[in-house]
Design a protein around this motif. Structure first.
Motif, PDB file in Angstrom:
ATOM      1  N   VAL A  56     -31.164  75.222  35.309  1.00 16.31           N
ATOM      2  CA  VAL A  56     -30.558  75.206  33.974  1.00 16.31           C
ATOM      3  C   VAL A  56     -31.155  76.312  33.097  1.00 16.31           C
ATOM      4  O   VAL A  56     -30.430  77.069  32.436  1.00 16.31           O
ATOM      5  N   LEU A  57     -32.471  76.409  33.097  1.00 13.62           N
ATOM      6  CA  LEU A  57     -33.134  77.411  32.262  1.00 13.62           C
ATOM      7  C   LEU A  57     -32.834  78.826  32.742  1.00 13.62           C
ATOM      8  O   LEU A  57     -32.634  79.743  31.937  1.00 13.62           O
ATOM      9  N   ASP A  58     -32.792  79.020  34.047  1.00 10.03           N
ATOM     10  CA  ASP A  58     -32.556  80.359  34.591  1.00 10.03           C
ATOM     11  C   ASP A  58     -31.129  80.824  34.357  1.00 10.03           C
ATOM     12  O   ASP A  58     -30.887  81.993  34.045  1.00 10.03           O
ATOM     13  N   ASP A  59     -30.156  79.915  34.501  1.00 12.23           N
ATOM     14  CA  ASP A  59     -28.774  80.292  34.221  1.00 12.23           C
ATOM     15  C   ASP A  59     -28.623  80.703  32.755  1.00 12.23           C
ATOM     16  O   ASP A  59     -27.921  81.674  32.443  1.00 12.23           O
ATOM     17  N   ALA A  60     -29.289  79.986  31.854  1.00 13.10           N
ATOM     18  CA  ALA A  60     -29.213  80.326  30.434  1.00 13.10           C
ATOM     19  C   ALA A  60     -29.905  81.661  30.170  1.00 13.10           C
ATOM     20  O   ALA A  60     -29.394  82.504  29.414  1.00 13.10           O
ATOM     21  N   ALA A  61     -31.058  81.884  30.790  1.00 12.93           N
ATOM     22  CA  ALA A  61     -31.801  83.127  30.573  1.00 12.93           C
ATOM     23  C   ALA A  61     -31.037  84.341  31.088  1.00 12.93           C
ATOM     24  O   ALA A  61     -31.134  85.437  30.524  1.00 12.93           O
TER      25      ALA A  61
END
Length: 284
Positions: free
Chosen positions: A204-209
Motif C-alpha cells: 500500500v505504501l509503495d504504490d502510493a509512493a
C-alpha cells in the motif's frame, strides 16, 4: 493524472510464465496510455531474497522487451516509511502486539467450541487471542508482530468503501463492507517480527509512493485488495484502479509457482524459446 503501472516481483526464485503474463499486461497498459511503467523489488523477506534472483529479474524483463523507469524501488530500503505508517496506526489505537505462533492459532481455531475454522486472505482467521479491550498506551514495540484490530479500524472509517475493478475493457465498482472485513478477514498482521513490516502494509505504501494509478496483478490477490483499501483509508492514501488478471496454470490446472522451474523464463530462454513463443503460450 498520468497512468502508472508497476511490476513488483520478489527476488526469491526464478520468474515464470505467470510473471511474464502479469508484467507484459502491466507494461502494455502503460504503453497504450502513453503512461509510466515502474519496477519494484519486493525484498522485505531478507532471509529468502538473493541478489542473483534480482539480477535474473532484470535480465528476463529486458529479454521480454520491457523497459522501466530508474531508479528501481527496493523495499529493503523503505523501512523508515513503514515505521512512520506503523507509528501513525499505533497512535490511532488500531494495532496491538501478538504473541501467537502459527501453531497457537491453528490450535485455537481447531477447538470444538469454535466450529469449523474460517479461512481469509491470509489463511486461518485470527481468533483474537491477543486482542485487548482497550488501545495500548505504551510505545510501539519494534520486536513483536503487530495486528490490525479490524473492528476498531472499521469504526474509524467512513463507509462504504470500495475500489474500481477493470478488465476486458469494462470497469465496475466493488463495494467493501465493515462486516465482511471483520467476519471474513479479521485481524491481519501489519508488521512481522523478522521484517518490521508485512506485504499488506508495504504494498500500500509503495504504490502510493510510486504514484501508481493502476495495479495489475493476479486474481489470487483479489481478496487481499479489500485489506489494502482499508489500510489506504486509515493512512489517507489514494486507492488505485485494480485489474486482477487470470492465472497461468499448468496442464493439471494448478497455478504456477516459483518452485515450478519447468516454466521458468530463464530456462525457456536457454532452451531456445523466443519472446513470441512465450506470448503465444500465455495467450497474449
Amino acid at each position: 493524472m498520468t497512468l502508472a503501472t508497476r511490476f513488483a516481483p520478489s527476488p526469491t526464485g526464478p520468474l515464470h510464465l505467470g510473471h511474464a503474463y502479469s508484467a507484459l499486461l502491466a507494461y502494455g497498459l502503460a504503453q497504450a496510455a502513453n503512461g509510466r511503467f515502474l519496477l519494484r523489488i519486493e525484498d522485505i523477506d531478507l532471509s529468502r531474497a538473493r541478489p542473483e534472483w534480482e539480477a535474473q529479474i532484470y535480465s528476463d524483463l529486458a529479454w521480454l522487451g520491457i523497459e522501466w523507469e530508474l531508479p528501481v524501488m527496493r523495499q529493503s530500503k523503505r523501512q523508515p516509511a513503514y515505521d512512520a505508517a506503523l507509528d501513525k496506526l499505533w497512535q490511532r489505537g488500531v494495532l496491538y502486539p501478538c504473541y501467537c505462533s502459527r501453531a497457537d492459532i491453528a490450535a485455537a481455531t481447531a477447538a470444538p467450541q469454535e466450529g469449523a475454522p474460517m479461512l481469509g486472505p491470509d489463511g486461518l482467521i485470527y481468533p483474537g487471542t491477543c486482542r485487548t479491550d482497550h488501545p495500548p498506551t505504551t510505545v510501539r514495540p519494534r520486536d513483536l508482530p503487530l495486528r490490525l484490530n479490524m473492528a476498531w479500524a472499521c469504526a474509524q472509517l467512513d463507509w462504504p468503501l470500495g475500489f474500481t475493478e477493470e478488465g476486458s475493457g469494462t470497469a465496475q465498482y466493488v463495494p467493501i463492507t465493515a462486516d465482511e472485513m471483520q467476519r471474513g478477514v479479521g485481524d491481519i498482521v501489519l508488521a512481522r517480527r523478522d521484517m518490521g513490516t508485512s506485504y499488506h502494509l508495504s504494498v500500500v505504501l509503495d504504490d502510493a509512493a510510486q504514484h501508481i494509478t493502476h495495479v495489475v496483478r493476479g486474481r489470487d490477490l483479489l481478496e487481499a485488495t479489500a485489506i489494502h483499501v482499508v489500510v489506504q483509508a486509515l493512512l489517507d492514501l489514494p486507492t488505485p484502479v485494480y485489474h486482477h488478471h487470470r492465472l497461468i496454470r499448468d496442464e493439471t490446472g494448478k497455478r504456477l509457482a516459483k518452485r515450478d522451474n519447468a516454466r521458468a523464463i530463464a530456462l525457456m530462454r536457454s532452451e531456445g524459446h523466443s519472446v513470441k513463443d512465450i506470448q503465444s503460450i500465455i495467450g497474449l
